[in-house]
Design a protein around this motif. Structure first.
Motif, PDB file in Angstrom:
ATOM      1  N   PRO A 260      -3.541   8.765  -2.724  1.00 15.30           N
ATOM      2  CA  PRO A 260      -2.105   8.953  -2.451  1.00 15.30           C
ATOM      3  C   PRO A 260      -1.553   8.113  -1.315  1.00 15.30           C
ATOM      4  CG  PRO A 260      -3.167  11.071  -2.826  1.00 15.30           C
ATOM      5  CD  PRO A 260      -4.265  10.047  -2.740  1.00 15.30           C
ATOM      6  N   ILE A 261      -2.377   7.754  -0.324  1.00 11.35           N
ATOM      7  CA  ILE A 261      -1.840   6.985   0.799  1.00 11.35           C
ATOM      8  C   ILE A 261      -1.404   5.585   0.357  1.00 11.35           C
ATOM      9  CG2 ILE A 261      -3.207   8.270   2.475  1.00 11.35           C
ATOM     10  CD1 ILE A 261      -5.035   5.860   2.765  1.00 11.35           C
ATOM     11  N   LYS A 262      -1.908   5.128  -0.784  1.00 12.16           N
ATOM     12  CA  LYS A 262      -1.503   3.810  -1.272  1.00 12.16           C
ATOM     13  C   LYS A 262      -0.049   3.818  -1.744  1.00 12.16           C
ATOM     14  CE  LYS A 262      -6.157   2.298  -2.492  1.00 12.16           C
ATOM     15  NZ  LYS A 262      -7.054   1.804  -3.557  1.00 12.16           N
ATOM     16  N   ALA A 263       0.457   4.991  -2.092  1.00 14.22           N
ATOM     17  CA  ALA A 263       1.873   5.093  -2.462  1.00 14.22           C
ATOM     18  C   ALA A 263       2.756   4.794  -1.250  1.00 14.22           C
ATOM     19  CB  ALA A 263       2.172   6.485  -3.026  1.00 14.22           C
ATOM     20  N   LEU A 264       2.294   5.225  -0.064  1.00 12.47           N
ATOM     21  CA  LEU A 264       3.028   4.919   1.161  1.00 12.47           C
ATOM     22  C   LEU A 264       3.020   3.419   1.433  1.00 12.47           C
ATOM     23  CD1 LEU A 264       4.467   5.737   3.786  1.00 12.47           C
ATOM     24  CD2 LEU A 264       2.205   6.158   4.799  1.00 12.47           C
ATOM     25  N   ASP A 265       1.876   2.787   1.198  1.00 12.02           N
ATOM     26  CA  ASP A 265       1.766   1.344   1.389  1.00 12.02           C
ATOM     27  C   ASP A 265       2.681   0.600   0.410  1.00 12.02           C
ATOM     28  OD1 ASP A 265       0.793  -1.091   2.416  1.00 12.02           O
ATOM     29  OD2 ASP A 265      -0.725  -1.191   0.845  1.00 12.02           O
ATOM     30  N   GLU A 266       2.713   1.056  -0.828  1.00 13.67           N
ATOM     31  CA  GLU A 266       3.581   0.439  -1.829  1.00 13.67           C
ATOM     32  C   GLU A 266       5.053   0.596  -1.446  1.00 13.67           C
ATOM     33  OE1 GLU A 266       2.516   2.343  -5.451  1.00 13.67           O
ATOM     34  OE2 GLU A 266       0.683   1.176  -5.744  1.00 13.67           O
ATOM     35  N   GLY A 333      -8.738   7.562  11.400  1.00 14.89           N
ATOM     36  CA  GLY A 333      -9.362   6.276  11.701  1.00 14.89           C
ATOM     37  C   GLY A 333      -9.928   5.594  10.472  1.00 14.89           C
ATOM     38  N   ALA A 334     -10.562   6.368   9.602  1.00 14.31           N
ATOM     39  CA  ALA A 334     -11.138   5.794   8.387  1.00 14.31           C
ATOM     40  C   ALA A 334     -10.048   5.236   7.473  1.00 14.31           C
ATOM     41  CB  ALA A 334     -11.956   6.848   7.646  1.00 14.31           C
ATOM     42  N   ALA A 335      -8.951   5.991   7.328  1.00 16.03           N
ATOM     43  CA  ALA A 335      -7.838   5.524   6.502  1.00 16.03           C
ATOM     44  C   ALA A 335      -7.205   4.271   7.102  1.00 16.03           C
ATOM     45  CB  ALA A 335      -6.798   6.627   6.351  1.00 16.03           C
ATOM     46  N   LEU A 336      -7.107   4.246   8.420  1.00 12.34           N
ATOM     47  CA  LEU A 336      -6.537   3.084   9.100  1.00 12.34           C
ATOM     48  C   LEU A 336      -7.372   1.835   8.813  1.00 12.34           C
ATOM     49  CD1 LEU A 336      -5.451   3.052  12.862  1.00 12.34           C
ATOM     50  CD2 LEU A 336      -6.509   1.082  11.765  1.00 12.34           C
ATOM     51  N   ILE A 337      -8.676   1.936   9.021  1.00  9.67           N
ATOM     52  CA  ILE A 337      -9.569   0.782   8.823  1.00  9.67           C
ATOM     53  C   ILE A 337      -9.577   0.341   7.363  1.00  9.67           C
ATOM     54  CG2 ILE A 337     -11.972   0.020   8.919  1.00  9.67           C
ATOM     55  CD1 ILE A 337     -12.330   1.941  11.311  1.00  9.67           C
ATOM     56  N   ASP A 338      -9.711   1.301   6.458  1.00 11.16           N
ATOM     57  CA  ASP A 338      -9.782   0.959   5.032  1.00 11.16           C
ATOM     58  C   ASP A 338      -8.486   0.300   4.547  1.00 11.16           C
ATOM     59  OD1 ASP A 338     -11.322   1.283   2.436  1.00 11.16           O
ATOM     60  OD2 ASP A 338      -9.461   2.321   1.918  1.00 11.16           O
ATOM     61  N   THR A 339      -7.341   0.836   4.983  1.00 11.00           N
ATOM     62  CA  THR A 339      -6.054   0.280   4.553  1.00 11.00           C
ATOM     63  C   THR A 339      -5.832  -1.109   5.143  1.00 11.00           C
ATOM     64  OG1 THR A 339      -5.103   2.501   4.404  1.00 11.00           O
ATOM     65  CG2 THR A 339      -3.572   0.667   4.486  1.00 11.00           C
ATOM     66  N   ILE A 402      -2.378  14.834   6.526  1.00  9.98           N
ATOM     67  CA  ILE A 402      -1.609  14.179   7.587  1.00  9.98           C
ATOM     68  C   ILE A 402      -2.436  13.089   8.267  1.00  9.98           C
ATOM     69  CG2 ILE A 402      -0.416  14.537   9.775  1.00  9.98           C
ATOM     70  CD1 ILE A 402       0.320  17.326   8.839  1.00  9.98           C
ATOM     71  N   GLY A 403      -3.723  13.364   8.506  1.00 12.74           N
ATOM     72  CA  GLY A 403      -4.596  12.375   9.139  1.00 12.74           C
ATOM     73  C   GLY A 403      -4.614  11.040   8.409  1.00 12.74           C
ATOM     74  N   PRO A 404      -4.975  11.006   7.116  1.00 10.93           N
ATOM     75  CA  PRO A 404      -4.989   9.728   6.383  1.00 10.93           C
ATOM     76  C   PRO A 404      -3.627   9.052   6.282  1.00 10.93           C
ATOM     77  CG  PRO A 404      -6.335  11.349   5.248  1.00 10.93           C
ATOM     78  CD  PRO A 404      -5.614  12.081   6.340  1.00 10.93           C
ATOM     79  N   PHE A 405      -2.540   9.832   6.134  1.00 16.57           N
ATOM     80  CA  PHE A 405      -1.216   9.209   6.046  1.00 16.57           C
ATOM     81  C   PHE A 405      -0.809   8.573   7.373  1.00 16.57           C
ATOM     82  CE2 PHE A 405      -0.549  11.459   2.019  1.00 16.57           C
ATOM     83  CZ  PHE A 405       0.163  10.495   1.308  1.00 16.57           C
ATOM     84  N   VAL A 406      -1.150   9.211   8.467  1.00 14.50           N
ATOM     85  CA  VAL A 406      -0.879   8.620   9.783  1.00 14.50           C
ATOM     86  C   VAL A 406      -1.702   7.339   9.942  1.00 14.50           C
ATOM     87  CG1 VAL A 406      -1.142   8.929  12.277  1.00 14.50           C
ATOM     88  CG2 VAL A 406      -0.224  10.789  10.877  1.00 14.50           C
ATOM     89  N   GLY A 407      -2.967   7.384   9.537  1.00 13.62           N
ATOM     90  CA  GLY A 407      -3.819   6.198   9.607  1.00 13.62           C
ATOM     91  C   GLY A 407      -3.271   5.053   8.776  1.00 13.62           C
TER      92      GLY A 407
END
Length: 426
Positions: A260-266, A333-339, A402-407
């Motif tokens: 789902p966090i990729k939707a934010l990136d898109e 942190g993991a979501a931040l690095i991966d994204t 919230i953690g992954p979306f913030v990342g």
């Protein structure tokens, strides 16, 4: 079903009393008072075990009927019954009979006590076996997707017998690595088939949502089996499995997202509108929840004991092994690095670039799996852990949503400041 358990336990205990009486008569001829005492104690134990069995069965079935994940857990229920009944029989039968013997016959030989205790033990085993069989017969297996469609599920032995004409023993299981490979092959094949059907049947405006649902469901299902790979083959096998799954996903998902966090990136790149991004996130959340049902369908094949345990499970335990704040930081942190890494070009060679990114994802999961489960995918965390013991809903949302979306948001901002092109910092 409760009355049936009580009836069988009582009938079996009477049989145990007869065994006890026969052995005592063979050992001490004419010990009528001993037989009467033993019979009364054994009958009392029978009533105690019957009531215990009735309470365990009725209570377990009631709990199971309301379970949101599965409807029954035959093995777990049987173990609970065995523990409670064993304690009741051990204390109420063997111990009380020895006490009755000591009071009724003085002096009495050690041989008599040992014989009576052995007989009580045989009666107890017979009681437990009968009660366990009744519980197993009375509790239904969890519903699978095929059951809901009116199709009866078959385990792998039945499938093999139907295809090869040869039978396999019920206690014959596959090697763990064979079961894991088959699990992944089945899930990948079903995902591929569903994608082809979606593109054939549905209009283009709906295809994107269904394709993301299927991709999320498939990717989240992989990680149910990865837990078994970690159990049997350690972190090395776990890492290899994750990297291979990422490479396979890149080639089979046809551009659909599983996170789902990729939707934010898109949305940040103006590729989708805000409302479309929200719909994608909701669809992927449901895909994460559906992944459990897909995994359960494969578990019903009963290829290894691990699959059997998961198929009949009635509860789960959270993967969050650290504080809420630390868990939030780990997932963020993991979501931040991966994204951020996903936005960079790490090599001129496309495959090397892809392999580095896949290895990075696998390494982060291996490093953090013992801390939070290291999902950095809200849909996957929801499919695997929402409602599990040890984490409240608000804690789950804070750490795994919230953690992954913030990342992801920080990674989007960082990408504007730090870029890598063809392996070089620009």
């Amino acid at each position: 079903m409760t009355e049936e358990v009580v009836h069988i336990v009582r009938r079996t205990c009477r049989k145990g009393v007869k065994i006890l009486a026969r052995k005592v008569v063979d050992t001490v001829v004419g010990a009528e008072s001993l037989l009467e005492s033993a019979a009364e104690v054994a009958e009392s134990a029978a009533e105690s075990v019957a009531e215990t069995a009735a309470e365990v069965v009725s209570g377990s079935v009631a709990d199971t009927a309301t379970d949101s994940v599965t409807e029954a857990a035959t093995e777990t229920l049987t173990e609970n019954l065995a523990e409670m009944a064993s304690e009741s029989v051990a204390e109420a039968t063997a111990g009380a009979i020895e006490e009755a013997i000591a009071e009724s016959v003085e002096p009495v030989s050690e041989t008599v006590i040992e014989t009576v205790t052995e007989a009580a033990s045989e009666a107890a085993e017979s009681i437990l076996e009968a009660a366990s069989e009744t519980v197993a017969a009375g509790v239904q297996a969890p519903l699978t997707v095929l059951n809901m469609m009116g199709v009866e599920t078959m385990n792998y032995r039945q499938v093999y017998q139907m295809m090869a004409g040869k039978s396999i023993a019920d206690d014959d299981y596959l090697e763990p690595y064979v079961a894991s490979v088959l699990f992944l092959v089945i899930v990948i094949a079903l995902g591929y088939l569903l994608r082809k059907m979606t593109k054939t049947i549905l209009p283009g405006s709906l295809q994107v949502f269904f394709l993301e649902f299927i991709a999320t469901m498939e990717a989240c299902s992989y990680f149910f089996e990865n837990n078994n790979i970690l159990k049997h083959y350690g972190y090395g096998g776990f890492f290899v499995a994750i990297v291979l799954e990422i490479l396979i996903s890149n080639r089979t998902f046809e551009g659909a997202s599983e996170n789902p966090i990729k939707a934010l990136d898109e949305f940040s790149r103006r590729e989708v509108t805000f409302d479309i991004a929200l719909v994608k996130i909701a669809v992927q959340a449901f895909g994460g929840l559906a992944s459990y049902r897909l995994a359960q369908l494969v578990w019903s094949l009963d290829m290894v004991p691990d699959h059997r345990e998961r198929f009949f499970e009635t509860s789960c335990q959270t993967d969050l092994a650290v504080t809420i704040f630390l868990g939030f930081l780990v997932e963020m942190g993991a979501a931040l690095i991966d994204t951020w890494i996903g936005k960079q070009s790490l090599s001129k060679n496309a495959f090397v670039d892809e392999l580095i990114k896949a290895a990075n994802g696998g390494a982060m999961i291996v490093a953090g799996v013992s801390l939070t489960g290291m999902y950095f995918n809200p849909a996957m965390a929801t499919g695997h852990m929402l409602g599990c013991k040890g984490t409240d809903v608000w804690e789950h949302i804070l750490v795994y949503w919230i953690g992954p979306f913030v990342g992801c948001l920080i990674a989007i901002l960082l990408d504007k400041l730090v870029k890598i092109e063809d392996g070089k910092l620009v």
